[in-house]
Motif scaffolding. Structure first.
Motif, short mmCIF file in Angstrom:
data_model
loop_
_atom_site.label_atom_id
_atom_site.label_comp_id
_atom_site.label_asym_id
_atom_site.label_seq_id
_atom_site.Cartn_x
_atom_site.Cartn_y
_atom_site.Cartn_z
N LYS A 189 -13.86 -4.90 -6.12
CA LYS A 189 -12.40 -4.95 -6.02
C LYS A 189 -11.76 -4.05 -7.08
CE LYS A 189 -8.54 -8.21 -6.11
NZ LYS A 189 -8.16 -9.64 -6.13
N THR A 190 -12.29 -4.08 -8.27
CA THR A 190 -11.76 -3.26 -9.37
C THR A 190 -11.84 -1.77 -9.02
OG1 THR A 190 -12.43 -4.94 -10.96
CG2 THR A 190 -11.98 -2.75 -11.83
N TYR A 216 0.84 -1.21 0.00
CA TYR A 216 0.00 0.00 0.00
C TYR A 216 0.87 1.25 0.00
CZ TYR A 216 -3.26 3.47 2.04
OH TYR A 216 -4.02 4.59 2.30
N ASN A 217 1.88 1.27 0.86
CA ASN A 217 2.74 2.44 0.99
C ASN A 217 3.59 2.69 -0.24
OD1 ASN A 217 1.72 3.08 3.51
ND2 ASN A 217 3.38 2.09 4.62
N THR A 218 3.78 1.68 -1.08
CA THR A 218 4.58 1.79 -2.29
C THR A 218 3.75 1.37 -3.50
OG1 THR A 218 5.47 -0.43 -1.97
CG2 THR A 218 6.75 1.40 -1.05
N TYR A 241 -0.48 -5.31 -3.91
CA TYR A 241 -1.53 -4.78 -3.04
C TYR A 241 -2.87 -5.40 -3.39
CZ TYR A 241 -4.97 -1.25 -1.57
OH TYR A 241 -6.07 -0.61 -1.04
N ALA A 242 -3.21 -5.40 -4.67
CA ALA A 242 -4.51 -5.90 -5.14
C ALA A 242 -4.68 -7.39 -4.85
CB ALA A 242 -4.66 -5.64 -6.63
N LYS A 273 -5.28 3.64 -6.60
CA LYS A 273 -4.32 4.16 -7.58
C LYS A 273 -4.47 5.67 -7.74
CE LYS A 273 -2.65 3.47 -12.27
NZ LYS A 273 -2.80 2.69 -13.52
N LYS A 274 -5.71 6.14 -7.82
CA LYS A 274 -5.98 7.57 -8.04
C LYS A 274 -5.69 8.43 -6.80
CE LYS A 274 -9.71 10.77 -9.16
NZ LYS A 274 -11.14 10.92 -9.37
N ASN A 275 -6.09 7.95 -5.62
CA ASN A 275 -6.08 8.79 -4.42
C ASN A 275 -4.97 8.51 -3.42
OD1 ASN A 275 -8.59 10.15 -5.15
ND2 ASN A 275 -9.56 8.19 -4.73
#
Length: 162
Positions: A85-86, A54-56, A64-65, A93-95
């Motif tokens: 999940k998608t 998550y952090n990277t 992560y996914a 990814k965006k935020n």
């Protein structure tokens, strides 16, 4: 007449003495001992690997996914419920990626076994926004329901409170 004044005042003093706390001033659970130390270590490791990704996530979004079950339910007190999940990965990814990191509050993690299923992880964490490096991060509670699938841990439910 004096009783009408004293009773509300005494009630106010009692409430003040009970230690009313601010919304994000959480206490750690005292004297927590894991029921299953091996399970505790496994979930601590899974949490560490998951949030490391998550952090990277700008480099490790696939890792992560992979931790999420296809039937994920993510409950966020500010963002609402997410069951795709998608969409969850796209929102991350965006935020999040390259913008936000998570820090586990030391000593806050608790793990409870769920017979023939997996485990529940409860703890405190903080998030840091790279756009606001001097902002004070407040602790928030979280709960993760982990499912053991073929000796792999998958996240099926998340409750995140800030």
């Amino acid at each position: 007449m004096a009783y009408k004044t004293i009773i509300p005042f005494a009630l106010l003093l009692t409430l003040m003495g009970c230690g009313i706390q601010q919304h994000n001033n959480y206490q750690l659970t005292k004297n927590y001992q894991p029921d299953n130390p091996e399970l505790y270590r496994e979930i601590v490791q899974a949490d560490s690997l998951f949030f490391g990704a998550y952090n990277t996530c700008e480099k490790n979004l696939d890792t992560y996914a992979a931790y999420f079950s296809d039937d994920i339910e993510f409950y966020h007190d500010k963002g609402g419920l997410m069951t795709s999940k998608t969409e969850l990965i796209a929102a991350t990814k965006k935020n999040i990626c390259g913008k936000v990191t998570r820090e586990l509050v030391p000593g806050s993690l608790e793990v409870y076994p769920i017979k023939d299923f997996g485990a529940i992880e409860i703890g405190l964490h903080k998030f840091h926004n790279s756009a606001e490096p001097n902002a004070i991060s407040k602790s928030g509670r979280f709960m993760v329901v982990w499912k053991s699938e073929n000796k792999t841990w998958k996240i099926v439910r998340v409750v995140s409170l800030h």
